[in-house]
Design an enzyme around this catalytic site. Structure first.
Site, PDB file in Angstrom:
ATOM      1  N   ARG A 183       0.802  -1.224   0.000  1.00 13.05           N
ATOM      2  CA  ARG A 183       0.000   0.000   0.000  1.00 13.05           C
ATOM      3  C   ARG A 183       0.835   1.274   0.000  1.00 13.05           C
ATOM      4  NH1 ARG A 183      -2.409  -1.110   6.040  1.00 13.05           N
ATOM      5  NH2 ARG A 183      -0.556  -0.640   7.284  1.00 13.05           N
ATOM      6  N   GLU A 184       2.134   1.132   0.120  1.00 11.37           N
ATOM      7  CA  GLU A 184       3.012   2.303   0.245  1.00 11.37           C
ATOM      8  C   GLU A 184       3.423   2.809  -1.136  1.00 11.37           C
ATOM      9  OE1 GLU A 184       6.071   0.904   2.918  1.00 11.37           O
ATOM     10  OE2 GLU A 184       4.617   0.480   4.506  1.00 11.37           O
ATOM     11  N   ARG A 236      -1.310  -4.819   2.558  1.00 12.23           N
ATOM     12  CA  ARG A 236       0.090  -4.619   2.924  1.00 12.23           C
ATOM     13  C   ARG A 236       0.986  -5.776   2.470  1.00 12.23           C
ATOM     14  NH1 ARG A 236       3.197  -2.552   7.647  1.00 12.23           N
ATOM     15  NH2 ARG A 236       4.484  -4.211   8.525  1.00 12.23           N
ATOM     16  N   ARG A 253       8.954  -9.037   7.359  1.00 17.45           N
ATOM     17  CA  ARG A 253       9.153  -9.885   8.545  1.00 17.45           C
ATOM     18  C   ARG A 253       9.634 -11.267   8.121  1.00 17.45           C
ATOM     19  NH1 ARG A 253       7.901  -5.457   9.741  1.00 17.45           N
ATOM     20  NH2 ARG A 253       6.513  -4.721  11.405  1.00 17.45           N
ATOM     21  N   HIS A 305      10.246   2.929   2.139  1.00 18.95           N
ATOM     22  CA  HIS A 305       8.929   2.612   2.688  1.00 18.95           C
ATOM     23  C   HIS A 305       8.172   3.924   2.887  1.00 18.95           C
ATOM     24  CE1 HIS A 305       9.475  -1.705   4.106  1.00 18.95           C
ATOM     25  NE2 HIS A 305      10.702  -1.369   3.747  1.00 18.95           N
ATOM     26  N   SER A 306       6.956   3.811   3.380  1.00 18.28           N
ATOM     27  CA  SER A 306       6.255   4.978   3.914  1.00 18.28           C
ATOM     28  C   SER A 306       5.338   4.460   5.023  1.00 18.28           C
ATOM     29  CB  SER A 306       5.464   5.692   2.807  1.00 18.28           C
ATOM     30  OG  SER A 306       4.253   5.044   2.509  1.00 18.28           O
ATOM     31  N   TYR A 307       5.134   5.259   6.033  1.00 15.31           N
ATOM     32  CA  TYR A 307       5.476   6.662   6.009  1.00 15.31           C
ATOM     33  C   TYR A 307       5.959   7.073   7.380  1.00 15.31           C
ATOM     34  CZ  TYR A 307       0.944   7.301   8.268  1.00 15.31           C
ATOM     35  OH  TYR A 307      -0.120   7.214   9.140  1.00 15.31           O
ATOM     36  N   TYR A 357       9.580   0.549  17.167  1.00 10.42           N
ATOM     37  CA  TYR A 357       9.547  -0.604  18.047  1.00 10.42           C
ATOM     38  C   TYR A 357      10.184  -1.795  17.346  1.00 10.42           C
ATOM     39  CZ  TYR A 357       6.673   1.811  21.436  1.00 10.42           C
ATOM     40  OH  TYR A 357       6.246   2.696  22.393  1.00 10.42           O
ATOM     41  N   GLU A 380      11.678   5.953   5.540  1.00 12.09           N
ATOM     42  CA  GLU A 380      10.219   6.062   5.569  1.00 12.09           C
ATOM     43  C   GLU A 380       9.830   7.438   5.045  1.00 12.09           C
ATOM     44  OE1 GLU A 380       7.937   3.843   6.539  1.00 12.09           O
ATOM     45  OE2 GLU A 380       9.020   2.328   7.710  1.00 12.09           O
TER      46      GLU A 380
END
Length: 417
Positions: A183-184, A236, A253, A305-307, A357, A380
């Site tokens: 979605r980015e 995603r 991941r 990446h975003s955001y 995180y 990002e």
């Protein structure tokens, strides 16, 4: 409680697989002013019914989260119970998505077709591949396009290698990718702008190619990227079935370095599902093989990446820092300083775990630890609208600003290595 959460995640993911409209979904900005309130948000983020777009560890920056209609009362009740202030910044995500589609269609119909690529609209995957092929034909001494392999849905995943055409082999390499998360959309647009600058604005950027080749994979997750254009804008993950009921793995991941240890879900319906095994996805396998093929030559790995305006470096699996943190920070700070000087936009810089995180299994951790690429950074990009929906008018300002930071980081890497 666990069963209830898992069951509702299952039904949510089935809706996504069928094509989610996001009717009535809301997006919240939530402020956490102390460590306790940050912990409340962290615990809420573990509930896969809440789609956290941004969860900063630093104070003064709100978390942003999308919540489906059936969970909004419970979500707001929890925030009120613990004294967290919040603002609804989008009352109906479906309306925003419809407006985005209208703007995109209008811009495409009005676009100037004299150029090879337009930054007035987000490009579909076939158009991106076609642009790479056009550049290879137009600049045969400086551009090579290679098909790494195919995605799960059999789309050709192509890299572009950009050189200065001097014929020298085995130069050092800057490796860049984008679009790991479907979605980015601004991330592949950023990669395309880098390609455009290095190839079609070569005279201004020749110094970046004197001793280095650039290898760029503009869309790591083409199946998911296309799915966001046709069926579910906020999707995603990848698109390979993860179980009998749920589709997709979080490709960021899925890398085999401390895989699955923290910040990744074992639930196949989760947006952060780590995969059945490390490198379960054909897309991450291809990126892994590309990284390893460049070990020794690649000095800088940059993933877009975003955001959230972050420049993040390893580690993502622990708050401990790599031995070469001074070099990593120096490069990232160069990018942040260049952007701030140019546009005033501020980027937060630091290790992924300490600025956000912990999340294990990321491509940047793997690049540093396993592919031995000394500088590995996740950038990002800025948000548009509620987060993943920049307007067509915002694309060019965002990607030009991004290029300012990337160019400064590349210059620092070239000087250091």
């Amino acid at each position: 409680m666990f069963f209830k959460i898992a069951l509702s995640v299952l039904f949510c993911s089935i809706a996504f697989a069928a094509g989610e409209t996001y009717e009535g979904y809301k997006i919240y900005d939530v402020n956490a002013n102390n460590a306790f309130e940050k912990e409340v948000l962290l615990r809420l983020s573990a509930n896969d019914n809440y789609d956290f777009f941004d969860l900063p560890k630093i104070f003064g920056k709100p978390a942003r989260v999308m919540v489906q209609p059936e969970d909004q009362v419970d979500f707001e009740t929890t925030l009120n119970r613990f004294g967290l202030s919040y603002t609804v910044i989008n009352e109906n995500v479906a309306k925003s998505i419809a407006e985005e589609a209208e703007q995109m269609n209008y811009v495409r119909s009005a676009a100037d077709t004299t150029g090879r690529i337009s930054f007035a609209s987000f490009q579909r995957f076939d158009a991106i591949n076609a642009y790479l092929d056009e550049l290879a034909k137009a600049y045969p001494t400086r551009v090579t396009v290679k098909t790494l392999g195919k995605s799960y849905e059999k789309r050709d995943m192509k890299t572009i290698t950009i050189t200065n055409g001097d014929g020298k082999t085995n130069k050092k390499v800057i490796l860049m990718d984008a679009g790991i998360h479907a979605r980015e959309w601004i991330a592949p647009a950023g990669a395309l702008y880098v390609i455009h600058q290095l190839v079609e604005n070569y005279s201004e950027n020749a110094h970046l190619l004197k001793d280095y080749d650039w290898v760029i994979l503009p869309v790591v997750n083409p199946d998911g990227y296309e799915y966001t254009h046709t069926s579910s804008r906020m999707w995603r993950k990848t698109r390979q079935p993860a179980s009998s009921t749920c589709v997709g793995t979080d490709a960021n991941r899925n890398f085999d370095f401390h895989w699955g240890e923290v910040g990744a879900s074992s639930l196949s319906c989760s947006d952060t599902f780590k995969g059945k095994t490390a490198f379960s996805e054909p897309e991450t396998q291809l990126l892994r093989d590309l990284m390893l093929s460049l070990t020794g030559r690649a000095k800088f790995y940059l993933t877009l990446h975003s955001y959230g305006n972050y420049l993040l470096y390893p580690w993502g699996y622990t708050s401990a820092l790599p031995d070469n943190v001074k070099d990593l920070d120096e490069v990232a700070q160069a990018g942040a300083a260049a952007i701030r000087s140019s546009t005033g936009t501020r980027y937060s810089v630091g290790s992924s775990t300490n600025v956000l995180y912990a999340a294990a299994g990321g491509s940047d951790d793997y690049a540093l630890a396993k592919a031995n690429i000394p500088i590995a950074i996740c950038m990002e990009l800025p948000a548009g609208g509620s987060g993943f929906d920049p307007t067509p008018a915002q694309i060019t300002p965002f990607v030009t600003e991004t290029w300012t930071g990337i160019k400064a980081m590349a210059e620092k890497v070239i000087a250091k290595f």
